[in-house]
Design a protein around this motif. Sequence first.
Motif, PDB file in Angstrom:
ATOM      1  N   LYS A  17      -0.527  26.918  54.689  1.00 10.04           N
ATOM      2  CA  LYS A  17      -1.639  27.097  55.624  1.00 10.04           C
ATOM      3  C   LYS A  17      -1.993  28.575  55.812  1.00 10.04           C
ATOM      4  O   LYS A  17      -3.144  28.926  56.000  1.00 10.04           O
ATOM      5  N   ARG A  18      -0.975  29.427  55.787  1.00  4.24           N
ATOM      6  CA  ARG A  18      -1.220  30.866  55.942  1.00  4.24           C
ATOM      7  C   ARG A  18      -0.869  31.566  54.637  1.00  4.24           C
ATOM      8  O   ARG A  18       0.264  31.481  54.165  1.00  4.24           O
ATOM      9  N   ASP A  77       2.326  33.661  53.365  1.00  3.00           N
ATOM     10  CA  ASP A  77       2.475  34.771  54.297  1.00  3.00           C
ATOM     11  C   ASP A  77       3.881  34.755  54.881  1.00  3.00           C
ATOM     12  O   ASP A  77       4.633  33.788  54.720  1.00  3.00           O
ATOM     13  N   GLU A 126       6.111  31.698  56.731  1.00  2.27           N
ATOM     14  CA  GLU A 126       5.379  30.467  56.431  1.00  2.27           C
ATOM     15  C   GLU A 126       6.296  29.528  55.662  1.00  2.27           C
ATOM     16  O   GLU A 126       7.218  29.961  54.943  1.00  2.27           O
TER      17      GLU A 126
END
Length: 541
Positions: free
Chosen positions: A86-87, A104, A107
Amino acid sequence: MASMAEIWTGIGSTLASIMFVNALVQQYLPYNIRFYIEKYFHKVIGFANPYIQISFNEYGVDRLKRCEAYTAIEAYLSSKSSKLAKRLKAQIGKDSKNIVLSMDDHEEMTDEFQGMKLWWSTSKTTNKSQQISFYPTSDEKRFLKLKFHRKYRDIITEVYLNHIIEKGKELVVENRQRKLYTNNPNTGYYGYKKSLWSHVVFDHPATFKNIAMDPVKKQEIIDDLVTFSKGKEYYAKVGKAWKRGYLLYGPPGTGKSTMIAAIANFLNYDVYDLELTAVKENSDLRKLLIETSNKCLIVIEDIDCSLDLTGQRKKNKADDDKNGGNGEVKNPVKEKEKEERKESKVTLSGLLNFIDGLWSACGGERLIIFTTNYVEKLDPALIRRGRMDKHIELSYCGFEGFKILAKNYLDIDYHELFEPIKCLIEETQMTPADVAENLMPKTINGDPEICLNNLIEGLEKAKEDARVKAEEEAKEKEMEMKKQEEEKEVQSKQDEAAKDNESKTATDDTEECDSTAKEKTKDESIHSNGKECNGKLENGK
C-alpha cells in the motif's frame, strides 16, 4: 457506555504502568540482568508463538558494500510490491535504467510459495548517538524481515530462499543500466584512484531483428546463444568453464561490430572492449580479466591489427635460421633498444592463456569475441576450436539481407524494383554498409523508389567497377605470364649457351690433351733414337 469507558481507562492505566516499569528497568537495572530477562522473555514467547522470523541486513561485515542477498531479495519484492503493498517509495538505482518501486519503511506485504503464506516487512533503526564515521550505515540500519509458520521451516530455508535470491539476481541484471567498458592505459591508474576499466552507458539499437544477414544463419546464431546462456549445469557436468569464443570474420563493412551489439542486446550483457595496445604485460591482461563481471562480452576487434602476435612464431624461426639455428642475437644492443621502444609486451602465449587458460575460468557466463578482416593472417592456435568455438563469416549482402534493410530503412516489404535488384545483387559483391547507405533517404520526405533507384545505380557501378578490375587483373596476369615465359626463354637460352660453352671447353681440353700426348710420344721417340745411336757409336769404337 460506562463499561466501555471503564475498559479504556483500565487499558490506559495498564499501558502507563508498563511504560513506567520499563523506564525504571532501562534506567536502574544493570545491562547484564536486562539481557538475561529479555533472553528468557523471548524464549517464553517463542514457545507460545508458532511463527519464525528471519532478518536480512542491508550491510554485512563489509559495511562499504551492500549484501548481495539483501539486494536480490529487494529486487524480488519490488517486482511484487507495486501490486501488493500500500505504501511505496520510488527511486532510480545507481545502475538501474528505470524507476524502481519498492516497499516503504515499516510496510508489510504477503507472498505465496507452494501454497504457503509468508509475510515480508521492511524496518530500519536509527543510531541517535552523534558519531563521525566513513561508513554509510552509521546513522541508519535497514533490514528486511521474513515471517512464516514454523512447520514450513525446511521448505523456506532450503527451497524458497534460494528461489527468491536467484529470481532477484535475474531481475537485477534485467533492470540494470548496461555499460560499455574500455581498459585504461597502465599509466592511467594509480593509488586509491586505481581503475582498470572506464565505462559509458551502452545503448546501441542493433538487434537480430534489424541485422542484415541470411535468416537461416541468423537463427543458427540465436540458437547457439540461447543454448550457451542456459548451459550452466551442462558446462559444469562436462568440466568446462562457462564461456564461449566467437570469431567474426569477413570484409570491412559486413557488420561485425553490429553483430557484437546485437549479441549484447540479445543476452543483456555488458561489453568490455579490450584494447591490447594499452596493455603493458601479460600479468596486466590477467588483472583486466579478473575485474570483468559475469554476463559480459569481452571483445577484441581487428585482432590481426591489435598487436604483432600472429607473426611471432615465424619471426622467431626466421631469426633462428638467420643466426645459424642457435637462436643467438647478432646485435644485442639494437635488440635491446628495439625492445625498449616496444610499448606492449603482451605475447601470443599470454593471450592464449587469457582466452583458455586457468585464469579464464574466473567468473562465468562470458563470451569472448574476436573480429578480423583477414582470418588467414591469424595464428592457428589462436582460433582453434576450444578457444574460438564458433566461426561466423559475415560476407557481402544477399537478397534476403537487402529485404531486411529495405524494411528497416524504407519500411517496405515489396516493390517492383526488387526484381532487378535481386539480379544485380546476386551478380555483384556489395557490403551491407554500402547497401544501407544507398537505401538511406537523402531528404526528409524520401521517396522509396528514388532510394531503390540509387541502389540500382550503385550496384551497376559496382558491377562495372568489378568488371574493369577483373579485366585489369586479367591483363596483369597475362603480362605476368608473358613476362614469366620471356624469363623462361631467356633462361633457356642462357642454359643452352652455358651447355655449349661447357661442350666447347670439353673439346678444347680433349684436343689439348691429345696434342700433349703426341708431343710426349714424339719426345720419347726422339729420346729412344738418341739412345740407339749412342749405342751404335760405342760399338763402332
